[in-house]
Design a protein around this motif. Structure first.
Motif, PDB file in Angstrom:
ATOM      1  N   ARG A  52       0.820  -1.211   0.000  1.00  0.00           N
ATOM      2  CA  ARG A  52       0.000   0.000   0.000  1.00  0.00           C
ATOM      3  C   ARG A  52       0.854   1.262   0.000  1.00  0.00           C
ATOM      4  NH1 ARG A  52      -4.824  -1.514   4.322  1.00  0.00           N
ATOM      5  NH2 ARG A  52      -5.725  -3.231   3.113  1.00  0.00           N
ATOM      6  N   LYS A  53       1.899   1.286   0.838  1.00  0.00           N
ATOM      7  CA  LYS A  53       2.701   2.498   0.935  1.00  0.00           C
ATOM      8  C   LYS A  53       3.369   2.832  -0.389  1.00  0.00           C
ATOM      9  CE  LYS A  53       3.754   2.032   5.855  1.00  0.00           C
ATOM     10  NZ  LYS A  53       4.830   1.911   6.868  1.00  0.00           N
ATOM     11  N   THR A  54       3.922   1.821  -1.040  1.00  0.00           N
ATOM     12  CA  THR A  54       4.588   2.070  -2.320  1.00  0.00           C
ATOM     13  C   THR A  54       3.602   2.533  -3.370  1.00  0.00           C
ATOM     14  OG1 THR A  54       6.157   0.338  -1.778  1.00  0.00           O
ATOM     15  CG2 THR A  54       6.085   1.030  -4.056  1.00  0.00           C
ATOM     16  N   LEU A  55       2.403   1.976  -3.375  1.00  0.00           N
ATOM     17  CA  LEU A  55       1.422   2.335  -4.387  1.00  0.00           C
ATOM     18  C   LEU A  55       0.893   3.749  -4.197  1.00  0.00           C
ATOM     19  CD1 LEU A  55      -0.501  -1.007  -4.784  1.00  0.00           C
ATOM     20  CD2 LEU A  55       1.037   0.071  -6.397  1.00  0.00           C
ATOM     21  N   TRP A  56       0.902   4.239  -2.954  1.00  0.00           N
ATOM     22  CA  TRP A  56       0.518   5.642  -2.777  1.00  0.00           C
ATOM     23  C   TRP A  56       1.492   6.555  -3.519  1.00  0.00           C
ATOM     24  CZ3 TRP A  56      -3.871   7.598  -1.596  1.00  0.00           C
ATOM     25  CH2 TRP A  56      -4.754   6.943  -0.732  1.00  0.00           C
ATOM     26  N   LEU A  57       2.801   6.211  -3.394  1.00  0.00           N
ATOM     27  CA  LEU A  57       3.799   6.999  -4.110  1.00  0.00           C
ATOM     28  C   LEU A  57       3.619   6.867  -5.612  1.00  0.00           C
ATOM     29  CD1 LEU A  57       6.350   8.738  -4.107  1.00  0.00           C
ATOM     30  CD2 LEU A  57       7.694   6.631  -3.915  1.00  0.00           C
ATOM     31  N   ASP A 399      12.370  -4.365   2.968  1.00  0.00           N
ATOM     32  CA  ASP A 399      13.611  -3.978   3.647  1.00  0.00           C
ATOM     33  C   ASP A 399      13.438  -2.655   4.387  1.00  0.00           C
ATOM     34  OD1 ASP A 399      14.864  -6.232   2.710  1.00  0.00           O
ATOM     35  OD2 ASP A 399      15.814  -5.239   0.998  1.00  0.00           O
ATOM     36  N   PHE A 400      12.782  -1.706   3.733  1.00  0.00           N
ATOM     37  CA  PHE A 400      12.595  -0.401   4.364  1.00  0.00           C
ATOM     38  C   PHE A 400      11.668  -0.500   5.565  1.00  0.00           C
ATOM     39  CE2 PHE A 400      10.480   3.756   4.737  1.00  0.00           C
ATOM     40  CZ  PHE A 400      11.594   4.556   4.921  1.00  0.00           C
ATOM     41  N   THR A 401      10.645  -1.360   5.468  1.00  0.00           N
ATOM     42  CA  THR A 401       9.734  -1.540   6.596  1.00  0.00           C
ATOM     43  C   THR A 401      10.459  -2.149   7.793  1.00  0.00           C
ATOM     44  OG1 THR A 401       7.895  -1.853   5.040  1.00  0.00           O
ATOM     45  CG2 THR A 401       7.560  -2.587   7.310  1.00  0.00           C
ATOM     46  N   ARG A 402      11.325  -3.117   7.513  1.00  0.00           N
ATOM     47  CA  ARG A 402      12.052  -3.771   8.597  1.00  0.00           C
ATOM     48  C   ARG A 402      13.160  -2.886   9.164  1.00  0.00           C
ATOM     49  NH1 ARG A 402      12.942  -9.785   5.855  1.00  0.00           N
ATOM     50  NH2 ARG A 402      10.785 -10.528   6.101  1.00  0.00           N
ATOM     51  N   SER A 403      13.834  -2.141   8.283  1.00  0.00           N
ATOM     52  CA  SER A 403      14.953  -1.318   8.731  1.00  0.00           C
ATOM     53  C   SER A 403      14.923   0.004   7.983  1.00  0.00           C
ATOM     54  CB  SER A 403      16.280  -2.061   8.487  1.00  0.00           C
ATOM     55  OG  SER A 403      17.378  -1.269   8.863  1.00  0.00           O
ATOM     56  N   PRO A 404      14.178   0.999   8.474  1.00  0.00           N
ATOM     57  CA  PRO A 404      14.047   2.285   7.761  1.00  0.00           C
ATOM     58  C   PRO A 404      15.296   3.159   7.897  1.00  0.00           C
ATOM     59  CG  PRO A 404      12.814   2.334   9.810  1.00  0.00           C
ATOM     60  CD  PRO A 404      13.358   0.942   9.700  1.00  0.00           C
ATOM     61  N   ASN A 405      16.347   2.798   7.176  1.00  0.00           N
ATOM     62  CA  ASN A 405      17.575   3.589   7.207  1.00  0.00           C
ATOM     63  C   ASN A 405      17.806   4.261   5.855  1.00  0.00           C
ATOM     64  OD1 ASN A 405      18.599   1.523   5.535  1.00  0.00           O
ATOM     65  ND2 ASN A 405      19.345   0.380   7.315  1.00  0.00           N
ATOM     66  N   ALA A 406      18.923   4.970   5.731  1.00  0.00           N
ATOM     67  CA  ALA A 406      19.204   5.738   4.508  1.00  0.00           C
ATOM     68  C   ALA A 406      19.361   4.826   3.301  1.00  0.00           C
ATOM     69  CB  ALA A 406      20.467   6.576   4.709  1.00  0.00           C
ATOM     70  N   GLN A 407      20.054   3.731   3.472  1.00  0.00           N
ATOM     71  CA  GLN A 407      20.293   2.833   2.340  1.00  0.00           C
ATOM     72  C   GLN A 407      18.989   2.269   1.794  1.00  0.00           C
ATOM     73  OE1 GLN A 407      22.870  -0.479   3.221  1.00  0.00           O
ATOM     74  NE2 GLN A 407      22.343  -1.559   1.345  1.00  0.00           N
ATOM     75  N   HIS A 408      18.156   1.755   2.664  1.00  0.00           N
ATOM     76  CA  HIS A 408      16.893   1.172   2.222  1.00  0.00           C
ATOM     77  C   HIS A 408      15.936   2.236   1.695  1.00  0.00           C
ATOM     78  CE1 HIS A 408      17.803  -2.387   5.112  1.00  0.00           C
ATOM     79  NE2 HIS A 408      18.363  -2.551   3.916  1.00  0.00           N
ATOM     80  N   GLY A 409      15.978   3.453   2.274  1.00  0.00           N
ATOM     81  CA  GLY A 409      15.142   4.535   1.766  1.00  0.00           C
ATOM     82  C   GLY A 409      15.539   4.944   0.354  1.00  0.00           C
ATOM     83  N   LEU A 410      16.835   5.045   0.077  1.00  0.00           N
ATOM     84  CA  LEU A 410      17.302   5.360  -1.272  1.00  0.00           C
ATOM     85  C   LEU A 410      16.943   4.256  -2.252  1.00  0.00           C
ATOM     86  CD1 LEU A 410      20.791   6.887  -0.407  1.00  0.00           C
ATOM     87  CD2 LEU A 410      18.830   8.097  -1.374  1.00  0.00           C
ATOM     88  N   ASN A 411      17.041   3.014  -1.814  1.00  0.00           N
ATOM     89  CA  ASN A 411      16.636   1.889  -2.673  1.00  0.00           C
ATOM     90  C   ASN A 411      15.156   1.980  -3.029  1.00  0.00           C
ATOM     91  OD1 ASN A 411      19.075   0.615  -2.992  1.00  0.00           O
ATOM     92  ND2 ASN A 411      18.812  -0.747  -1.241  1.00  0.00           N
ATOM     93  N   LEU A 412      14.331   2.292  -2.034  1.00  0.00           N
ATOM     94  CA  LEU A 412      12.891   2.389  -2.285  1.00  0.00           C
ATOM     95  C   LEU A 412      12.584   3.509  -3.278  1.00  0.00           C
ATOM     96  CD1 LEU A 412      10.013   1.520  -1.604  1.00  0.00           C
ATOM     97  CD2 LEU A 412      10.067   3.098   0.343  1.00  0.00           C
ATOM     98  N   ALA A 413      13.225   4.673  -3.104  1.00  0.00           N
ATOM     99  CA  ALA A 413      13.002   5.781  -4.035  1.00  0.00           C
ATOM    100  C   ALA A 413      13.497   5.426  -5.434  1.00  0.00           C
ATOM    101  CB  ALA A 413      13.701   7.038  -3.517  1.00  0.00           C
ATOM    102  N   ALA A 414      14.658   4.762  -5.515  1.00  0.00           N
ATOM    103  CA  ALA A 414      15.229   4.420  -6.825  1.00  0.00           C
ATOM    104  C   ALA A 414      14.328   3.460  -7.585  1.00  0.00           C
ATOM    105  CB  ALA A 414      16.619   3.811  -6.633  1.00  0.00           C
ATOM    106  N   PHE A 415      13.847   2.431  -6.922  1.00  0.00           N
ATOM    107  CA  PHE A 415      13.035   1.445  -7.621  1.00  0.00           C
ATOM    108  C   PHE A 415      11.611   1.945  -7.864  1.00  0.00           C
ATOM    109  CE2 PHE A 415      16.464  -1.293  -6.122  1.00  0.00           C
ATOM    110  CZ  PHE A 415      16.718  -2.010  -7.268  1.00  0.00           C
TER     111      PHE A 415
END
Length: 743
Positions: A52-57, A399-415
């Motif tokens: 759901r969160k990704t689809l909002w974006l 990954d971002f849900t389990r560990s909301p850090n900079a690396q996983h946040g950048l991965n989420l934005a990139a994909f």
């Protein structure tokens, strides 16, 4: 991108039913199957529930794209007339600076027969039907699209006006433009022909390579008719036609070139960064990411016309091969890089299977490009891309849900950007969504943002790894310092223990030396005390012998035996006195030049007095009789006596009483060898036997202290010789003293 998957657009324009009037025309309606639609709805519903969160974006991005599409595709309410042949005429206003949309002035005819010429089209004007906008998006077909429109100036304008005709995209295989002044009964010879497709030789009339640009001069009081034929052999057919004022075209070209230069420059910088990352962190996903960046850059190098300008000026299939092959290769490289970066083989092996399939399909796609069947196989590209990007989105979201850090946040934005760009591009290329041609180019923006964010994620990952490495180094340094401190403390403690042990050893050594000195003094006293009475007894025996008659043989024999006993007793005292001196650490040998034969004979004589019941065989080689050595005769003789005693002592348990002594000379050395047939030394270490106070395992029933062999070793070392001890195959032992012979 040029050769992505596609299909017919469902509805090109509302009047499509009137377009198909002959067998040469094709229907544009292509409804999907109900079962496929139901499966699609079910898959989308499941995905929405899980992400759901990704689809909002994604929904926000889609809304923005639709808004931009609405703003840029709206028709401009320009005045329109109609020529005698039914062509709608667009009047070009004076002093126009911006783009002039052709929406509402374009007619289109779609024909399967590629042999249809301009003359045929002029004679069958009924094939044309009006187009609502200015974009044609048919997907992957081999249909020829004919476009017509007319241009004129308002009556008040008396000077010719120049206008620029822009036809996009640049990678259309066959793009022929016909321009002529409107007349009754026009024929093909009334038009000027311009071949602008990438299969044709590049014409200098086309003043741009990033788009098919043609300058047209509009005469006052005249109507200029334009016919355009567009066809693709093995790619998606997308054509967008618009008019630009010359000044606006120059302005837009500058802006576009700056943006494109920045795009290629940015991709080059990202590529160089990956090489730096690879140099400092030898991970294979950097190589895959480099290949992915090269594939995307190569695709746009072809689709923007740069490859045609630099390499394929003469037309042909080169630009098609480059663009299509790069797209398929990008699918394989992208799947490889995503799987490696997200560590799918180890973390999610089942998901990794989909990426392996995508890698395989990308490789097959490259082959299909060269076989000319790309338009058939490309149908699997869209679902494949959507599948792997959606799976990647699910993984990075988890990954971002389990560990909301900079690396996983950048991965989420990139994909997320990658997913949105691919949806828009494939939707336009496939002809599924009524999107303008420029939407396909939006993937260029999303791709560079994707690679930038992904590079940032990898930079964070590398920084975290370096931080962890530095932390590990600090911990290791602290542990090393602690270990060093413990080692220093241990060294201090062991040093103290060694000092105490040294003191104890020195005390014991002094006691031993004192004991040895007392032993030597005792033996000297014993020898002195016994020699005097023995000398008196010997003198008296001689006196008695003189008084006996010559014929008194029994008494004379008794006197001889008594004298021999006295001599043997004196010899024993002398040998033991010498041994006690040699065992002391302060004994210094006295060297002199001596015959080897004299030393051996003296030792044999003493040994016969000391060893009772032994049979001694002495063999002195002729070369050894005159050999001379630099030696201490007393010390060397005692060493030989010790070896003879050992030979007899260790032979007795085996029932043997024979001992052999052989003296020979070889290569400037004298060899004194004692052999026996005793218990032998099988299984023993020679070095252990020669050590002080060390006895053989098979000698526990034989009396002895074990100092004999060590005394022999000390003696040979003092004489610069060597001592060799070995067992005999037939039983027994061979001991050899080797000494250098004086020249």
């Amino acid at each position: 991108m040029k050769r992505e998957s596609g299909g017919l657009r469902r509805s090109l324009y509302p009047q499509s039913s009137s377009l198909v009037s002959q067998q040469s025309a094709i229907p544009l309606d292509n409804p999907s199957k109900e079962g496929e639609a139901e499966n699609l709805r079910y898959s989308i519903g499941s995905y929405i529930q899980d992400n759901r969160k990704t689809l909002w974006l994604m929904a926000a991005m889609s809304f923005l794209l639709l808004l931009l599409a609405t703003l840029f595709t709206g028709a401009d309410p320009l005045h329109a007339n109609e020529a005698g042949n039914g062509i709608r005429v667009m009047q070009i206003p004076a002093g126009q600076y911006e783009a002039l949309p052709l929406d509402g002035f374009i007619d289109v005819a779609l024909l399967k027969d590629e042999r249809v010429s301009l003359q045929d089209v002029l004679q069958q004007q009924s094939l044309f039907a009006p187009l609502a906008g200015h974009d044609i998006n048919l997907g992957f077909v081999r249909t020829s699209a004919w476009i017509r429109f007319a241009l004129a100036l308002p009556p008040e304008i008396t000077e010719p006006q120049r206008i620029t005709l822009s036809m996009m995209p640049n990678f259309t295989d066959e793009l022929t433009t016909y321009v002529g002044l409107e007349r009754d009964g026009m024929r093909a010879t009334d038009f000027e022909r311009y071949d602008m497709g990438d299969h044709s030789r590049r014409s200098w009339a086309n003043i741009s390579t990033s788009a098919n640009i043609l300058p047209i001069e509009i005469q006052p009081g005249e109507t200029t008719s334009v016919y355009i034929r567009a066809r693709n052999e093995d790619a998606s057919l997308n054509v967008s036609v618009e008019l630009l004022s010359p000044r606006y075209y120059e302005y837009r070209s500058i802006i576009q070139n700056i943006v494109r230069g920045m795009w290629f420059g940015g991709m080059s910088i990202l590529l160089i960064i990956q090489f730096f990352f690879l140099y400092f962190d030898r991970k294979k996903f950097y190589v895959f990411l480099i290949l992915d960046i090269l594939a995307v850059s190569s695709t746009y190098l072809g689709s923007l016309g740069l490859a045609r300008l630099l390499f394929f000026n003469n037309g042909g299939l080169g630009n098609d091969y480059l663009t299509s092959m790069s797209s398929w290769f990008g699918l394989s490289a992208g799947a490889l890089s995503i799987a490696a970066i997200l560590e799918l083989p180890t973390r999610y092996p089942r998901i990794d299977l989909f990426f392996r399939v995508a890698i395989f399909l990308g490789a097959i796609g490259v082959v299909c490009v060269f076989l000319g069947v790309n338009r058939y196989f490309v149908l699997v590209a869209g679902p494949t891309i959507l599948t792997i990007t959606t799976l990647a989105m699910a993984v990075v979201l988890l990954d971002f849900t389990r560990s909301p850090n900079a690396q996983h946040g950048l991965n989420l934005a990139a994909f997320s950007l990658l997913w949105g760009g691919l949806i828009a591009t494939n939707g336009q290329r496939y002809g599924i969504l009524p999107l303008p041609t420029w939407v396909a180019g939006s993937y260029a923006a999303t791709s560079i943002m994707h690679f930038t964010l992904l590079t940032g994620s990898l930079a964070v990952r590398l920084r975290n790894a370096e931080t962890a490495a530095r932390s590990a180094d600090r911990r290791a340094l602290l542990a090393a310092n602690a270990a060093e401190q413990r080692a220093n403390d241990l060294v201090v403690e062991r040093t103290r223990e060694l000092a105490e042990a040294k003191a104890v050893a020195e005390t014991a050594l002094r006691a031993e030396l004192q004991t040895q000195q007392l032993q030597v003094r005792f033996m000297e006293v014993i020898s002195h005390q016994y020699r005097t009475p023995l000398g008196v007894i010997r003198t008296n025996l001689e006196s008695v012998r003189l008084t006996l008659p010559a014929g008194d043989l029994p008494n004379r024999q008794r006197l001889d035996r008594a004298r021999a006993g006295i001599a043997r007793l004196v010899e024993v005292l002398e040998v033991n006195l010498t041994r006690s001196k040699l065992q002391g650490s302060s004994y210094q040998p006295t060297f002199e030049e001596t015959k080897v034969a004299d030393i051996v004979n003296g030792a044999v004589s003493s040994a016969r007095d000391l060893i009772h019941g032994a049979t001694l065989h002495v063999s002195l080689a002729a070369s050894a009789e005159q050999a001379r050595v630099h030696a201490d005769p007393e010390m060397l003789g005692l060493a030989i006596i010790n070896l003879l005693e050992n030979a007899f002592k260790f032979s007795a348990p085996c029932g043997s009483t024979v001992v052999w002594l052989d003296v020979s000379c070889e290569m400037g050395e004298v060899h004194i060898t004692i052999r026996d047939r005793g218990v032998g030394i099988d299984g023993e270490k020679i070095e252990d036997l020669i050590d002080n106070n060390r006895r053989g395992l098979n000698s526990h029933q034989i009396k002895g202290t074990g100092v004999g062999l060590s005394l022999v070793k000390r003696t040979t070392d003092a004489h610069s010789g060597r001592f060799v001890l070995a067992g005999r195959a037939e039983g027994g032992t061979v001991a050899t003293i080797v000494l250098p012979i004086l020249g």
